[in-house]
Design a protein around this motif. Structure first.
Motif, PDB file in Angstrom:
ATOM      1  N   THR A 144       0.838  -1.204   0.000  1.00 18.07           N
ATOM      2  CA  THR A 144       0.000   0.000   0.000  1.00 18.07           C
ATOM      3  C   THR A 144       0.870   1.250   0.000  1.00 18.07           C
ATOM      4  OG1 THR A 144      -1.733  -1.182   1.207  1.00 18.07           O
ATOM      5  CG2 THR A 144      -1.843   1.222   1.225  1.00 18.07           C
ATOM      6  N   LEU A 145       1.902   1.245   0.821  1.00 19.99           N
ATOM      7  CA  LEU A 145       2.806   2.395   0.896  1.00 19.99           C
ATOM      8  C   LEU A 145       3.553   2.596  -0.419  1.00 19.99           C
ATOM      9  CD1 LEU A 145       4.331   1.749   4.444  1.00 19.99           C
ATOM     10  CD2 LEU A 145       2.624   3.472   3.830  1.00 19.99           C
ATOM     11  N   MET A 146       3.936   1.494  -1.061  1.00 20.49           N
ATOM     12  CA  MET A 146       4.701   1.583  -2.304  1.00 20.49           C
ATOM     13  C   MET A 146       3.834   1.909  -3.504  1.00 20.49           C
ATOM     14  SD  MET A 146       7.478  -1.526  -1.881  1.00 20.49           S
ATOM     15  CE  MET A 146       8.347  -1.005  -3.368  1.00 20.49           C
ATOM     16  N   SER A 147       2.516   1.878  -3.318  1.00 20.45           N
ATOM     17  CA  SER A 147       1.610   2.130  -4.435  1.00 20.45           C
ATOM     18  C   SER A 147       1.426   3.614  -4.737  1.00 20.45           C
ATOM     19  CB  SER A 147       0.246   1.472  -4.168  1.00 20.45           C
ATOM     20  OG  SER A 147       0.371   0.063  -4.159  1.00 20.45           O
ATOM     21  N   ALA A 148       1.885   4.469  -3.847  1.00 17.94           N
ATOM     22  CA  ALA A 148       1.874   5.911  -4.120  1.00 17.94           C
ATOM     23  C   ALA A 148       3.112   6.262  -4.939  1.00 17.94           C
ATOM     24  CB  ALA A 148       1.871   6.694  -2.813  1.00 17.94           C
ATOM     25  N   ARG A 149       3.094   7.431  -5.545  1.00 21.86           N
ATOM     26  CA  ARG A 149       4.257   7.870  -6.331  1.00 21.86           C
ATOM     27  C   ARG A 149       5.334   8.375  -5.375  1.00 21.86           C
ATOM     28  NH1 ARG A 149       3.676   8.414 -11.746  1.00 21.86           N
ATOM     29  NH2 ARG A 149       1.579   8.141 -12.617  1.00 21.86           N
ATOM     30  N   ILE A 150       6.040   7.414  -4.809  1.00 26.33           N
ATOM     31  CA  ILE A 150       7.034   7.742  -3.791  1.00 26.33           C
ATOM     32  C   ILE A 150       8.141   6.704  -3.846  1.00 26.33           C
ATOM     33  CG2 ILE A 150       6.145   6.390  -1.829  1.00 26.33           C
ATOM     34  CD1 ILE A 150       6.321   9.168  -0.266  1.00 26.33           C
ATOM     35  N   GLY A 151       9.346   7.071  -3.465  1.00 25.47           N
ATOM     36  CA  GLY A 151      10.478   6.159  -3.548  1.00 25.47           C
ATOM     37  C   GLY A 151      10.314   4.951  -2.645  1.00 25.47           C
ATOM     38  N   LEU A 189      -7.701  -9.506  -7.594  1.00 24.47           N
ATOM     39  CA  LEU A 189      -8.257  -9.402  -6.242  1.00 24.47           C
ATOM     40  C   LEU A 189      -7.502  -8.368  -5.413  1.00 24.47           C
ATOM     41  CD1 LEU A 189      -8.867 -13.189  -5.474  1.00 24.47           C
ATOM     42  CD2 LEU A 189     -10.599 -11.437  -5.939  1.00 24.47           C
ATOM     43  N   LEU A 190      -6.215  -8.272  -5.603  1.00 25.81           N
ATOM     44  CA  LEU A 190      -5.412  -7.299  -4.856  1.00 25.81           C
ATOM     45  C   LEU A 190      -5.812  -5.862  -5.188  1.00 25.81           C
ATOM     46  CD1 LEU A 190      -1.945  -9.043  -5.125  1.00 25.81           C
ATOM     47  CD2 LEU A 190      -3.076  -8.440  -2.967  1.00 25.81           C
ATOM     48  N   THR A 191      -6.206  -5.622  -6.435  1.00 27.75           N
ATOM     49  CA  THR A 191      -6.581  -4.253  -6.818  1.00 27.75           C
ATOM     50  C   THR A 191      -7.911  -3.823  -6.207  1.00 27.75           C
ATOM     51  OG1 THR A 191      -7.647  -4.972  -8.887  1.00 27.75           O
ATOM     52  CG2 THR A 191      -5.304  -4.389  -8.993  1.00 27.75           C
ATOM     53  N   GLU A 192      -8.608  -4.749  -5.540  1.00 27.40           N
ATOM     54  CA  GLU A 192      -9.831  -4.373  -4.834  1.00 27.40           C
ATOM     55  C   GLU A 192      -9.524  -3.689  -3.501  1.00 27.40           C
ATOM     56  OE1 GLU A 192     -12.122  -7.930  -4.480  1.00 27.40           O
ATOM     57  OE2 GLU A 192     -12.599  -8.020  -6.620  1.00 27.40           O
ATOM     58  N   PHE A 193      -8.280  -3.838  -3.028  1.00 23.96           N
ATOM     59  CA  PHE A 193      -7.888  -3.161  -1.796  1.00 23.96           C
ATOM     60  C   PHE A 193      -7.675  -1.669  -2.064  1.00 23.96           C
ATOM     61  CE2 PHE A 193      -6.936  -7.476  -0.582  1.00 23.96           C
ATOM     62  CZ  PHE A 193      -7.126  -7.497   0.788  1.00 23.96           C
ATOM     63  N   PRO A 194      -8.054  -0.810  -1.118  1.00 23.96           N
ATOM     64  CA  PRO A 194      -7.835   0.623  -1.286  1.00 23.96           C
ATOM     65  C   PRO A 194      -6.374   0.952  -1.588  1.00 23.96           C
ATOM     66  CG  PRO A 194      -9.225   0.209   0.622  1.00 23.96           C
ATOM     67  CD  PRO A 194      -8.723  -1.128   0.162  1.00 23.96           C
ATOM     68  N   ARG A 195      -6.167   1.848  -2.567  1.00 22.63           N
ATOM     69  CA  ARG A 195      -4.880   2.389  -2.975  1.00 22.63           C
ATOM     70  C   ARG A 195      -4.084   1.452  -3.889  1.00 22.63           C
ATOM     71  NH1 ARG A 195      -1.019   5.982  -0.967  1.00 22.63           N
ATOM     72  NH2 ARG A 195      -2.538   7.612  -1.400  1.00 22.63           N
ATOM     73  N   ILE A 196      -4.317   0.139  -3.810  1.00 21.13           N
ATOM     74  CA  ILE A 196      -3.498  -0.782  -4.597  1.00 21.13           C
ATOM     75  C   ILE A 196      -4.035  -0.894  -6.021  1.00 21.13           C
ATOM     76  CG2 ILE A 196      -2.702  -3.164  -4.839  1.00 21.13           C
ATOM     77  CD1 ILE A 196      -2.656  -3.375  -1.818  1.00 21.13           C
ATOM     78  N   GLY A 197      -3.202  -0.486  -6.985  1.00 23.99           N
ATOM     79  CA  GLY A 197      -3.540  -0.610  -8.395  1.00 23.99           C
ATOM     80  C   GLY A 197      -2.751  -1.747  -9.023  1.00 23.99           C
ATOM     81  N   PRO A 198      -2.721  -1.825 -10.350  1.00 25.11           N
ATOM     82  CA  PRO A 198      -2.005  -2.904 -11.024  1.00 25.11           C
ATOM     83  C   PRO A 198      -0.527  -2.998 -10.647  1.00 25.11           C
ATOM     84  CG  PRO A 198      -3.480  -1.816 -12.563  1.00 25.11           C
ATOM     85  CD  PRO A 198      -3.499  -0.999 -11.306  1.00 25.11           C
ATOM     86  N   THR A 199       0.152  -1.866 -10.546  1.00 26.57           N
ATOM     87  CA  THR A 199       1.572  -1.893 -10.187  1.00 26.57           C
ATOM     88  C   THR A 199       1.761  -2.408  -8.765  1.00 26.57           C
ATOM     89  OG1 THR A 199       2.105  -0.066 -11.684  1.00 26.57           O
ATOM     90  CG2 THR A 199       3.669  -0.527  -9.919  1.00 26.57           C
TER      91      THR A 199
END
Length: 202
Positions: free
Chosen positions: A38-45, A127-137
């Protein structure tokens, strides 16, 4: 000539290892991997995401129940200590939303998510993309890491890892790459090849 051993020696530490997660097929470490994802799914290092995850662990929020019981302002401050500043307020909300979704859908146990995926990495991604914030990447990040303890996901290399393989002069084919290492080391190799790709762009 670059070899697999060279790549692993230089970059072969998974994000989970960097964040202090002793990954196993158990509810708590799997949840910690979900938080890291979840943390890595934002545009952040990734280094900032790892640092933020460590602050969340220090605060004691290593389980979905603990996360749900935390205060929003405390989560914001913990993320701030990890230098996770641009997305701290929104992510502080997503973390609890995710923990609530995990409870409602999978009874706080991501092994139930694995069961719902029915042995299909592609279904796991969806199924993972159903979690908040988590997209394909983000889903791909989770899959690359979790293949260390979920053998049915192997071999999993996303486009970034395969691009890294090409740049390292290694075969850009998942099956061939997996054949170069043993079992759980496929996750280490995938993480290493992503780093090869990142550093080759600099």
């Amino acid at each position: 000539m670059t070899t697999v051993d060279d790549v692993l020696a230089e970059y072969g530490t998974t994000h989970a290892e960097q964040a202090g997660i002793k990954l196993a097929d158990k509810p708590q470490p799997l949840y910690q991997l979900l938080v890291l994802t979840t943390l890595m799914s934002a545009r952040i290092g990734s280094d900032i995401a790892v640092a933020a995850a460590k602050e969340l662990w220090r605060a004691g929020w290593r389980t979905p129940k603990a996360m749900r019981g935390s205060e929003w302002t405390d989560r914001v401050h913990a993320l701030g200590r990890g230098r996770y500043v641009r997305y701290d307020e929104s992510t502080a909300r997503y973390l609890v939303d995710s923990a609530e979704f995990l409870h409602e859908r999978y009874r706080d146990d991501l092994r139930n998510l694995a069961e719902a995926a029915e042995g299909s990495p592609e279904r796991l991604e969806k199924l993972l993309t159903e979690f908040p914030r988590i997209g394909p990447t983000g889903a791909q990040i989770f899959c690359e890491e979790v293949q260390a303890v979920w053998p049915w996901v192997r071999p999993y290399f996303d486009k970034r890892a395969l691009a890294g393989a090409k740049k390292a002069g290694l075969p850009a084919d998942p099956e061939k790459l997996a054949g170069l290492v043993a079992g759980a080391d496929v996750a280490r190799l995938a993480a290493a090849l992503v780093q090869v790709n990142v550093h080759a762009k600099r």
